[in-house]
Scaffold this motif. Structure first.
Motif, PDB file in Angstrom:
ATOM      1  N   VAL A  27      47.633  28.737  45.865  1.00 24.52           N
ATOM      2  CA  VAL A  27      46.290  28.598  46.418  1.00 24.52           C
ATOM      3  C   VAL A  27      45.248  28.949  45.357  1.00 24.52           C
ATOM      4  N   THR A  28      44.327  28.037  45.127  1.00 25.71           N
ATOM      5  CA  THR A  28      43.184  28.278  44.258  1.00 25.71           C
ATOM      6  C   THR A  28      41.949  27.880  45.046  1.00 25.71           C
ATOM      7  N   LYS A  29      40.951  28.728  45.009  1.00 27.29           N
ATOM      8  CA  LYS A  29      39.766  28.491  45.817  1.00 27.29           C
ATOM      9  C   LYS A  29      38.519  28.534  44.938  1.00 27.29           C
ATOM     10  N   VAL A  30      37.559  27.676  45.256  1.00 20.89           N
ATOM     11  CA  VAL A  30      36.241  27.713  44.627  1.00 20.89           C
ATOM     12  C   VAL A  30      35.242  28.066  45.724  1.00 20.89           C
ATOM     13  N   THR A  31      34.491  29.132  45.482  1.00 23.12           N
ATOM     14  CA  THR A  31      33.497  29.592  46.448  1.00 23.12           C
ATOM     15  C   THR A  31      32.114  29.453  45.826  1.00 23.12           C
ATOM     16  N   ASP A  48      43.888  32.827  43.695  1.00 23.43           N
ATOM     17  CA  ASP A  48      43.044  32.686  42.515  1.00 23.43           C
ATOM     18  C   ASP A  48      41.733  32.093  43.009  1.00 23.43           C
ATOM     19  N   GLU A  49      40.622  32.534  42.410  1.00 18.09           N
ATOM     20  CA  GLU A  49      39.331  32.077  42.930  1.00 18.09           C
ATOM     21  C   GLU A  49      38.287  32.032  41.830  1.00 18.09           C
ATOM     22  N   THR A  50      37.453  30.999  41.889  1.00 19.30           N
ATOM     23  CA  THR A  50      36.271  30.915  41.047  1.00 19.30           C
ATOM     24  C   THR A  50      35.060  31.033  41.962  1.00 19.30           C
ATOM     25  N   THR A  51      34.219  32.019  41.688  1.00 15.15           N
ATOM     26  CA  THR A  51      32.990  32.220  42.453  1.00 15.15           C
ATOM     27  C   THR A  51      31.838  31.660  41.631  1.00 15.15           C
ATOM     28  N   VAL A  52      31.168  30.649  42.180  1.00 14.72           N
ATOM     29  CA  VAL A  52      30.038  30.007  41.513  1.00 14.72           C
ATOM     30  C   VAL A  52      28.770  30.446  42.246  1.00 14.72           C
ATOM     31  N   PRO A  67      39.382  42.358  44.692  1.00 15.32           N
ATOM     32  CA  PRO A  67      40.163  42.870  45.824  1.00 15.32           C
ATOM     33  C   PRO A  67      40.959  44.141  45.522  1.00 15.32           C
ATOM     34  N   ILE A  68      41.073  44.997  46.531  1.00 15.97           N
ATOM     35  CA  ILE A  68      41.899  46.186  46.468  1.00 15.97           C
ATOM     36  C   ILE A  68      43.370  45.761  46.350  1.00 15.97           C
ATOM     37  N   SER A  72      45.807  41.987  46.868  1.00 14.82           N
ATOM     38  CA  SER A  72      45.935  41.341  45.564  1.00 14.82           C
ATOM     39  C   SER A  72      47.395  41.052  45.274  1.00 14.82           C
ATOM     40  N   ARG A  73      47.611  40.266  44.232  1.00 12.60           N
ATOM     41  CA  ARG A  73      48.962  40.040  43.730  1.00 12.60           C
ATOM     42  C   ARG A  73      48.897  40.051  42.204  1.00 12.60           C
ATOM     43  N   VAL A  74      49.945  40.546  41.578  1.00  8.18           N
ATOM     44  CA  VAL A  74      50.011  40.575  40.122  1.00  8.18           C
ATOM     45  C   VAL A  74      49.931  39.136  39.610  1.00  8.18           C
ATOM     46  N   GLY A  75      49.065  38.911  38.639  1.00  7.60           N
ATOM     47  CA  GLY A  75      48.860  37.582  38.066  1.00  7.60           C
ATOM     48  C   GLY A  75      47.666  36.842  38.645  1.00  7.60           C
ATOM     49  N   GLN A  76      47.149  37.350  39.738  1.00  7.73           N
ATOM     50  CA  GLN A  76      45.991  36.718  40.394  1.00  7.73           C
ATOM     51  C   GLN A  76      44.786  36.762  39.458  1.00  7.73           C
ATOM     52  N   VAL A  77      44.012  35.673  39.410  1.00  9.82           N
ATOM     53  CA  VAL A  77      42.838  35.589  38.532  1.00  9.82           C
ATOM     54  C   VAL A  77      41.593  35.311  39.366  1.00  9.82           C
TER      55      VAL A  77
END
Length: 130
Positions: A27-31, A48-52, A67-68, A72-77
């Motif tokens: 899952v990759t999300k753009v917000t 994974d998420e990009t906040t614009v 995130p706390i 979270s998960r190890v490797g999450q960006v």
């Protein structure tokens, strides 16, 4: 793994039939957000998420919360980019987690800043990538 994570894992599997790990690892999300000065933004858990951020003008301050560890998960960006300068930019980890790397104090327009989760032990640890 916490009880909350076990519950989420079971729920995802029961709803979709896909394994929880398969789902959160793809899952990759753009917000997109039109923030105002003084606002605090926080991201989605696990993905994974990009906040614009697209404010109408430059911001005097903004806080971005990663995130706390239990969300979270190890490797999450997590990546942040703003279309306008932010003169006082603060990055925190929810629950008082740790950040490694140079601290950000200013976010320049159209520059991206990324952090990666490297530990979910305790309150978690994120490292600045860019």
């Amino acid at each position: 793994m916490t009880t909350w994570q076990d519950y989420a894992k079971t729920t995802y599997y029961n709803v979709s039939g896909d394994s929880y790990e398969d789902i959160i690892n793809t899952v990759t999300k753009v917000t997109r957000v039109s923030a105002t000065s003084g606002e605090t933004l926080s991201g989605e858990m696990f993905c994974d998420e990009t906040t614009v951020v697209t404010p109408p003008s430059a911001l005097t301050s903004l806080t971005w919360v990663l995130p706390i560890s239990i969300k979270s998960r190890v490797g999450q960006v997590k990546t942040f980019i703003s279309t306008r300068d932010i003169s006082t930019f603060t990055v925190n980890v929810g629950g008082g987690g740790s950040k490694l790397g140079n601290a950000l104090t200013i976010a320049y327009a159209n520059e991206s800043y990324s952090y990666q989760c490297i530990s979910t032990s305790g309150t978690g640890t994120w490292i600045r990538l860019a």
